[in-house]
Design a protein around this motif. Structure first.
Motif, PDB file in Angstrom:
ATOM      1  N   LEU A  80      33.360  21.303  24.651  1.00 32.34           N
ATOM      2  CA  LEU A  80      33.525  21.665  25.952  1.00 32.34           C
ATOM      3  C   LEU A  80      34.942  21.970  26.542  1.00 32.34           C
ATOM      4  CD1 LEU A  80      31.385  18.669  27.793  1.00 32.34           C
ATOM      5  CD2 LEU A  80      30.751  20.962  27.620  1.00 32.34           C
ATOM      6  N   ALA A  81      35.892  21.410  25.616  1.00 32.40           N
ATOM      7  CA  ALA A  81      37.333  21.423  26.368  1.00 32.40           C
ATOM      8  C   ALA A  81      37.743  22.714  26.181  1.00 32.40           C
ATOM      9  CB  ALA A  81      37.931  20.370  25.697  1.00 32.40           C
ATOM     10  N   PRO A  82      38.517  23.466  26.879  1.00 31.09           N
ATOM     11  CA  PRO A  82      39.204  24.708  26.809  1.00 31.09           C
ATOM     12  C   PRO A  82      40.254  24.451  25.454  1.00 31.09           C
ATOM     13  CG  PRO A  82      39.282  23.797  29.094  1.00 31.09           C
ATOM     14  CD  PRO A  82      38.919  22.775  28.267  1.00 31.09           C
ATOM     15  N   ILE A  89      40.920  15.920  22.860  1.00 26.15           N
ATOM     16  CA  ILE A  89      41.025  16.979  23.935  1.00 26.15           C
ATOM     17  C   ILE A  89      42.450  17.070  23.989  1.00 26.15           C
ATOM     18  CG2 ILE A  89      40.780  17.648  26.378  1.00 26.15           C
ATOM     19  CD1 ILE A  89      37.968  16.008  25.801  1.00 26.15           C
ATOM     20  N   VAL A  91      46.128  18.819  25.636  1.00 22.01           N
ATOM     21  CA  VAL A  91      46.712  18.970  26.910  1.00 22.01           C
ATOM     22  C   VAL A  91      48.255  19.277  26.599  1.00 22.01           C
ATOM     23  CG1 VAL A  91      45.100  17.906  28.663  1.00 22.01           C
ATOM     24  CG2 VAL A  91      47.082  16.739  27.651  1.00 22.01           C
TER      25      VAL A  91
ATOM     26  N   GLY B 324      41.028  21.419  34.720  1.00 22.45           N
ATOM     27  CA  GLY B 324      41.321  22.036  33.463  1.00 22.45           C
ATOM     28  C   GLY B 324      41.382  21.207  32.011  1.00 22.45           C
ATOM     29  N   VAL B 325      41.464  19.900  32.189  1.00 21.46           N
ATOM     30  CA  VAL B 325      41.557  19.183  31.152  1.00 21.46           C
ATOM     31  C   VAL B 325      40.181  19.375  30.066  1.00 21.46           C
ATOM     32  CG1 VAL B 325      41.951  16.764  30.182  1.00 21.46           C
ATOM     33  CG2 VAL B 325      43.129  17.751  32.036  1.00 21.46           C
ATOM     34  N   GLN B 326      38.998  19.043  30.662  1.00 22.93           N
ATOM     35  CA  GLN B 326      38.070  18.568  29.699  1.00 22.93           C
ATOM     36  C   GLN B 326      36.718  19.602  29.416  1.00 22.93           C
ATOM     37  OE1 GLN B 326      37.376  14.777  31.997  1.00 22.93           O
ATOM     38  NE2 GLN B 326      36.051  14.508  30.148  1.00 22.93           N
ATOM     39  N   TYR B 327      36.747  20.745  30.649  1.00 25.36           N
ATOM     40  CA  TYR B 327      35.834  21.406  30.498  1.00 25.36           C
ATOM     41  C   TYR B 327      35.925  22.644  31.477  1.00 25.36           C
ATOM     42  CZ  TYR B 327      34.535  18.421  34.408  1.00 25.36           C
ATOM     43  OH  TYR B 327      34.701  17.383  35.065  1.00 25.36           O
ATOM     44  N   GLY B 328      35.274  23.716  31.381  1.00 25.99           N
ATOM     45  CA  GLY B 328      35.508  25.046  32.336  1.00 25.99           C
ATOM     46  C   GLY B 328      36.957  25.592  32.034  1.00 25.99           C
TER      47      GLY B 328
END
Lengths: 100, 492, 481
Positions: A80-82, A89, A91, B324-328
């Motif tokens: 799911l994570a960008p 995940i 960052v 913007g961290v986990q999805y989308g």
């Protein structure tokens, strides 16, 4: 006297983590001022003896049993994570160790 | 059958499918065809996964008909999670988000045999009354393509009005089901807060949101409500109140029903044509045996101000997670700091109305302003709710216009957020009080735009408002009028 | 000039539930990254929280054990801030209607009892964990910990020294362990502590500027950081400086605190009522039932052991210093009614065993029946104390009853005169010089000979009998010459 200043709009934008252009600051200052002016009508009402309504239904003590239910597949979560690294995940590098 | 299949109501189609007169695949092909020929103009749908829809129809065809909505295609507003289908709230910030789970209402629809047809356009995060704030472009009103369909469930209302959906789900936080239903000439029902599970509904204002049906007639609305209502252990605010067989109870008539007419609803700003249509409707209700009397909701005038404080406060909180961290969507500028990622992602991901509401909500919750705005609005909410409590001591139902005007033109209210907010003046107090409300077609303007009548009842008395709406619908012919939608062939 | 110190502590305890606070994901430590997550604890859009009954009950139990009042209408609130380990960008916590308030905890201070007031104890959810890659790398998030139930216990600023703070924490941890509400493992982060400290001139009415201290990873660090901070602030005041109200981080390697980079704005958490959770209440009947069901807490257990078993204050303190140790003690005494002997053995042998191996007492498995049997063997003279030490270790590690170990290995004590006579004769023969020293009156030489006899029997000889017989043999030999 305006109800909200451009400076306050910038502070609020920072709290909400929105970067605004100068044009947006100008527009929002004016629009929020109009809206805040409109909602001043609530000051006309006497509310000292009124209790607040946070929930319309009189529900209380809704609990779930302490049972384990299946988690998501960690691959699904990472997908799911960008940006991801393995199943983490990712960052941007954080320098400070405390919420800001 | 002389009528095309896509023109059937959901309950007519369900009957035909159950009796084997129509097969699920035929129903699906009919509505897909209608979708293709109308969507270029109307843009009610953001996406239809035709392959998945056909596959589901095939699977159902291999089974014996089972369930209240066996084989009936139902379309879903884009803020209700459907597993593995892109669900965006019509926002850039959720671009590419495919929830790994179904909303409870989607599970319930599928359990009754429904086919999830596609995702319907809406105002971004349901912030709006015109569907103009969608990041994916506007939806047009099937009755007049130069006008808005209402909002925020504008896609749902337009699709049902144009027969490109047999029925649809929307969500209603301040009128977002009822107002577009009125403007598109269909039936829209906002259930009692806690009647339908919110699990899987992407929250706008959690204490106000409810999912409900938009339908071609009152019977369809009752049918869909029967399917989606009921207690859900995944939603702490869902009530353990039994779900009556709404459809069976529709035909009880209006004899002896006490209806209140709040006089505050017939003041400045009410379009004369709307006023006349609602007054005519009240006459019909009287003729049907209802006792109609004036009543008062003295705090109704404070509803919009109260709502815009409470709803934006909750929205600013609910939308904080889109970071913007986990999805989308994420702005991943190389070597950008965390703060920059947050600020740019949110600045690029949210549209103007979402930003405005996040700003207002953040402000009213912030240190130094909480008491003056938020705390006070919570108290006024109590006063508004008490007005309804008192009214329902005397009346079974209340009747009001749904919206102060018929559908307006694109852009008419975009520059003035406050005038847009005021278009929900009759619907907002209903969410603040948590009571159910329905909008049914009650006439047309001289220019041929639909007008809606709103019927309200006490908490968990959906049965009463459906009964009143049904009796009115049966006594009038407004719901049989169809818009003439210019069909176009989509360019491939 | 004298200065007074004022300290308050905020303790976060992870509650030992099976599942998380608001969803069904497992609450345990050490799973693969993001393997214990679901739409709710990830804060995915559309998901909703439902409170875990066990988390609520454990919190109420703890609050009552800490003498807190349970709030009539308990509510949850959202606390907003942006950070990548916080999935919803708000934490579900409690603000103005916390689970409980106004409790107290009594701690021993210089032979007296001091009452430390507890401001409040409330429920909230934990955040995920961040890993920071070295150099230019990224930061990585693991949400397994997100949504784990936490009880935050906030003391009033009633602690007057770093030592008092240390005692408070030790006592609090002990009570939490007795209640079995948390594993209280600071290394795994199931117990965490933030402190605040201010200093003022003696007699001054107003408190000094409060400095918050974070990044405290053990009770020892808490004490060290508070001592450092106390000295730093006193020195600053003495040199005429003012103390800034700020948050500082403890650097354990450098053993000092340093200011956190100043935030861009004062935090504004914008608390408001969590609309997705309903209010909670606990009936007076339930409160009464929970109170009655509380286990005996360390203070009263200690008093009972001193009264009923006639243990000294020192022994009773040690025996009750862990619930596990006290349970073991009582179960053993039930089988072998020699309280003093049982207490001594646990204090000397079991604590030493755990200490040498750096184990928590909880991690050492001792069967009360085995321990009772071992003490009976010692008292009956069937094995010597040195042998008993080895049997004790083997008994713990193999879980075999001590009687069986003694029989199988032939470890029975040699008290038989004839058997000892031969050994003593050999030792005398092999150590002529030492024998001469004994005769010249050197006491240590006699001890050496006893040691040689014990060595020759691998410790199985009864040392008292050896001494008696050795003395006899030596005097006979003297008489005979």
């Amino acid at each position: 006297m305006p109800r909200i200043t451009a400076e306050e709009v910038r502070v609020v934008a920072h709290l909400a983590r929105l970067s605004l252009t100068d044009e947006e600051v100008r527009l929002f200052t004016q629009q929020l001022d109009t809206i805040l002016d409109y909602v001043q009508q609530l000051q006309r009402l006497k509310t000292e003896s009124v209790s607040p309504t946070t929930h319309v239904l009189p529900l209380a003590n809704v609990l779930r049993p302490d049972q384990i239910t299946p988690s998501l597949d960690p691959e699904t979560v990472a997908a799911l994570a960008p940006q991801r690294k393995g199943r983490f995940i990712q960052v941007p590098k954080i320098i400070e160790t405390e919420p800001g | 059958m002389s009528r095309p299949l896509w023109a059937l109501t959901a309950h007519e189609l369900a009957d035909a499918l159950r009796q084997g007169q129509v097969r699920p695949r035929e129903a699906v092909e009919a509505v897909l065809e209608r979708w293709q020929s109308t969507n270029t103009l109307l843009h009610a749908y953001l996406g239809v996964n035709a392959e998945a829809v056909r596959a589901r129809a095939e699977r159902l065809a291999s089974q014996a008909p089972q369930g209240k909505l066996f084989g009936v295609p139902v379309a879903i507003k884009d803020n209700i999670c459907v597993r593995a289908e892109e669900t965006t709230c019509a926002s850039r910030i959720l671009r590419g988000f495919r929830p790994p789970y179904h909303a409870t209402v989607v599970e319930r629809l599928e359990a009754e045999g429904a086919i999830i047809l596609g995702r319907l356009n809406m105002d971004e995060f349901a912030f709006g009354s015109s569907t103009e704030s969608s990041a994916h472009g506007v939806t047009r009103n099937p009755w007049d393509a130069t006008r808005i369909p209402g909002g925020s469930s504008g896609g749902s209302a337009a699709a049902v009005a144009a027969d490109s959906a047999f029925a649809a789900l929307g969500s209603d936080t301040g009128g977002s089901i009822r107002q577009p239903a009125a403007m598109c000439g269909v039936v829209g029902l906002k259930p009692t807060y806690g009647r339908v599970s919110r699990y899987g509904l992407i929250a706008f204002a959690s204490s106000l949101d409810q999912i409900g049906p938009l339908a071609k007639d009152v019977t369809d609305a009752a049918l869909l409500l029967e399917v989606i209502a009921g207690y859900d252990p995944r939603d702490s605010t869902s009530a353990e109140v039994p779900v009556p067989p709404y459809r069976e109870r529709l035909t009880q008539g209006l004899q002896g029903l006490r209806i209140g007419i709040p006089r505050e609803c017939f003041v400045d700003g009410l379009d004369p044509e709307v006023r006349r249509a609602v007054e005519e409707a009240i006459k019909v209700l009287r003729q049907l045996g209802a006792a109609c009397e004036p009543t008062s909701l003295p705090h109704a005038e404070y509803a919009v101000a109260t709502y815009y404080i409470l709803a934006t406060a909750e929205a600013s909180s609910n939308l904080a997670r889109f970071d913007g961290v986990q999805y989308g969507w994420r702005n991943a500028a190389p070597r950008g700091s965390l703060l920059e990622m947050y600020q740019r992602t949110r600045a690029e991901g949210f549209g103007a109305e979402a930003k405005r509401r996040i700003m207002l909500g953040t402000y009213v919750l912030s240190h130094g302003y909480y008491d003056a705005y938020y705390a006070r609005a919570l108290k006024v909410r109590t006063l508004i709710k008490q007005d309804f409590d008192r009214a329902f001591e005397r009346f079974d139902c209340l009747v009001t216009p749904t919206a102060p005007t018929p559908a307006f033109r694109f852009g008419e209210k975009l520059e003035d957020p406050l005038s847009m907010y005021l278009s929900d003046i009759y619907t907002i107090s209903v969410n603040l009080a948590g009571i159910p409300g329905i909008s049914v077609p009650c006439g047309f303007s001289k220019t041929g735009l639909p007008i809606g009548l709103q019927v309200l009842a006490a908490p968990f008395q959906e049965e009463r408002l459906l009964r009143a709406a049904y009796a009115y619908e049966q006594a009038t012919a407004w719901h049989t009028r169809q818009p003439e939608v210019a069909e176009t062939t989509p360019s491939r | 000039m004298n200065y007074e110190t004022t300290i308050g502590l905020e303790v976060h305890v992870q509650l030992a539930t099976r599942s998380k606070a608001f969803c069904g994901c497992a609450n345990n430590f050490g799973a693969a990254p993001n393997a214990q997550t679901c739409p709710v604890c990830l804060g995915l859009p559309g998901s909703l929280p439902v409170l875990n009954q066990a988390a609520f009950e454990l919190a109420v139990r703890t609050a009552l054990a800490l003498n807190c009042q349970i709030t009539d209408r308990i509510q949850f609130d959202r606390k907003h801030y942006f950070y990548p380990d916080l999935p919803k960008a708000f934490q579900i916590s409690q603000y103005d209607q916390p689970l409980s308030h106004d409790g107290h905890l009594d701690i021993p201070v210089q032979e007296q009892t001091k009452r430390v007031r507890i401001h409040r104890a409330h429920l909230e959810e934990d955040a995920g964990k961040l890993l920071h890659e070295a150099g230019d790398g990224a930061s990585l998030v693991d949400f397994n910990r997100a949504g784990v139930p936490l009880l935050e216990i906030v003391s009033e600023p009633d602690l007057a020294s770093p030592d008092e703070a240390f005692t408070y924490l030790t006592r609090l941890k002990l009570i939490l362990q007795y209640l079995e509400v948390s594993s209280c493992d600071m290394e795994k982060g199931t117990l965490r502590c933030d402190a605040n400290l201010s200093v003022r001139r003696q007699g001054e009415a107003a408190l000094g500027s409060k400095v918050e201290i974070k990044n405290l990873n053990s009770f020892r660090h808490v004490r060290a950081a508070l001592r450092y901070e106390q000295e730093r602030q006193v020195a600053a005041l003495q040199s005429g400086q003012r103390i800034a109200q700020e948050t500082r981080l403890w650097d354990a390697a450098l053993e000092r605190t340093r200011p956190m980079r100043s935030k861009e704005e004062a935090s504004d958490y914008r608390y408001f009522r969590e609309p997705d959770l309903v209010p909670f209440s606990v009936s007076p009947e339930t409160i009464g039932r929970v109170r009655e069901g509380l286990p005996e807490l360390p203070e009263s257990r200690k008093a009972r052991l001193m009264r009923d078993d006639r243990l000294s204050s020192y022994d009773a303190d040690l025996v009750t210093s862990s619930r596990r140790l006290a349970d073991l003690y009582e179960a053993t005494v039930a089988l072998h009614r020699q309280p003093k002997a049982v207490a001594n053995y646990l204090i000397s042998e079991l604590l030493a065993y755990a200490h040498v191996r750096s184990l928590e007492i909880e991690a050492v498995a001792v069967e009360p029946a085995h321990l009772a049997q071992l003490l009976q063997l010692i008292e009956a003279g069937a094995i010597s104390r040195p042998v008993a030490k080895n049997v004790f270790v083997e008994m713990i590690e193999s879980r075999v009853p001590p009687g069986e170990i003694v029989t199988r290995k032939g470890l029975g004590q040699i008290s038989d005169g004839a058997a000892l006579e031969g050994i003593i004769a050999q030792v005398i023969a092999a150590n002529a010089q030492t024998v001469a020293d004994v005769r010249a009156g050197k006491a240590s030489a006699f001890q050496f000979l006893i040691g040689q006899c014990m060595k020759a029997t691998q410790g199985k000889a009864n040392p008292q009998r050896v001494a008696e017989q050795l003395r006899q043999s030596l005097s006979q030999q003297t008489g005979g010459s």
